[in-house]
Enzyme design. Sequence first.
Site, PDB file in Angstrom:
ATOM      1  CG  ASP A   1      52.920 -28.341  18.350  1.00  8.98           C
ATOM      2  OD1 ASP A   1      53.088 -28.587  17.095  1.00  8.98           O
ATOM      3  OD2 ASP A   1      53.065 -29.232  19.293  1.00  8.98           O
ATOM      4  CG  HIS A   2      49.332 -29.660  16.343  1.00  6.23           C
ATOM      5  ND1 HIS A   2      49.121 -30.330  15.057  1.00  6.23           N
ATOM      6  CD2 HIS A   2      50.187 -30.172  17.266  1.00  6.23           C
ATOM      7  CE1 HIS A   2      50.128 -31.518  15.364  1.00  6.23           C
ATOM      8  NE2 HIS A   2      50.730 -31.356  16.662  1.00  6.23           N
TER       9      HIS A   2
ATOM     10  N   GLY B   1      55.335 -36.496  17.199  1.00  4.40           N
ATOM     11  CA  GLY B   1      55.179 -37.704  17.715  1.00  4.40           C
ATOM     12  C   GLY B   1      56.455 -38.347  18.077  1.00  4.40           C
TER      13      GLY B   1
HETATM   14  P1  13P Z   1      54.271 -37.023  21.223  1.00  2.00           P
HETATM   15  O1  13P Z   1      53.210 -36.465  22.261  1.00  2.00           O
HETATM   16  O2  13P Z   1      53.742 -38.169  20.461  1.00  2.00           O
HETATM   17  O3  13P Z   1      55.665 -36.769  21.773  1.00  2.00           O
HETATM   18  O4  13P Z   1      54.148 -36.055  20.015  1.00  2.00           O
HETATM   19  C1  13P Z   1      54.297 -34.634  20.472  1.00  2.00           C
HETATM   20  C2  13P Z   1      53.841 -33.648  19.108  1.00  2.00           C
HETATM   21  O5  13P Z   1      53.937 -34.128  17.952  1.00  2.00           O
HETATM   22  C3  13P Z   1      53.496 -32.387  19.209  1.00  2.00           C
HETATM   23  O6  13P Z   1      53.227 -31.617  18.351  1.00  2.00           O
END
Ligand code: 13P
Length: 392
Positions: free
Chosen positions: A82-83, A210
């Site tokens: 992720d990211h 998110g």
């Molecule tokens: P939240 O922490 O707001 O649930 O978002 C998680 C996210 O988008 C991880 O990539």
Amino acid sequence: MPLMRLDDLLKHARAEGYAVGAYDAVDSTFLSAIIAGAESADAPVIVSFAESHFTHYDFPVLMGAAVVAARRARVPVALFLDHGKGLDSAIDAIRHGANGVMADASHLPFEENVATTRAVVEMAHAVGVPVEGELGYVPGVEGEDAVLHPGEMQMTSPAEAVRFVAETDVDFLAVSIGTIHGRMRDESQLDLDRLAAIAAAVSVPLVIHGGTGLTDEQLRSLIAHGVTKLNYYTALSDLAAAAAAAALDPVNAGCTAGIDAVRAVVAAEVARTCEVFGAAGQSTAALAGCRPWQEVEHLVQFNWSADAAGSAADFERQGRAALLAVPGVRDVQLGHALREDARYRRAWFIRLASCEAEGAYMADPAHLKYADAVFRPHAGDRLKIDYRIVQA
Ligand code: 13P
């Protein structure tokens, strides 16, 4: 159930009108809780590892544990970076076990976002791994992760989304339509018309970052408007912190009370959200409709020729370094035969991420340089076989 291909899982989710939850693990308690929660909901699941969290854990160690956990899970699992910051991060994550990666260059101007994402896609596709790109910007507002996502929200433009997908060839697109990372201050104002317009304009599955703080109704309407991967983390983290604080008692109990409490609340929230996402009960159908992830063992048995005698150890050192750096290579091991009279006295055991990675490995310039300049001239007596690793 085995580790599954993420592209297939999301295709299945889209066809059946649900979303797969992608939950960030930050330690082995989260890891086992995420899988336990998905199992209790009988839902396919994505375990994510956010590069921004790598300061909190040893990524290769946790990813190694995740591969073991995924293979023995009773639901289909995919393992996701992720990211990810760019090419090096993606190569590293795939080496350690990821079978899907995000290239997050959403904070950069459009052309730079395209260039960064495109470079990750070229490498990842060559080794069979699908890529998520992000267009528009999902900021953080409050809570643990907010500081990792500074800046203003930028909504995704449907017209730019079409260009972005065409120019990068991403497999999944994360969009900004009003969600934020971290805790909410007020109820999010989601731009569902924008989401519907993006979904109509691009052919790839859409992703929302998110997930925390959205109402169940909002989550369901995101899915109804074309979202098939939902990222969810801060709520797990906040629930875990509260549960650990309530359970920890330094006088009468040790830290395991806190660990057990965290596992229970994280698993329960994962199971609950799998229900909301419509993923509950889908694991058997997903398993039947998706391909398992398949690694390859590239086995090269050989003998060093007589003229390599004094240099063999050096050639072996060079081989380990050169081959481990090739994208799609997961592990490089060298074997010395147990018995003197073995037909081949040496063997390379090279674990590749996928069948596609075998082709990429054979054509990789660093591999060819070592093979042509060092290995083949001194190891004429050799046998090479590639094996698909069949998951139990
Ligand atoms: P939240 O922490 O707001 O649930 O978002 C998680 C996210 O988008 C991880 O990539």
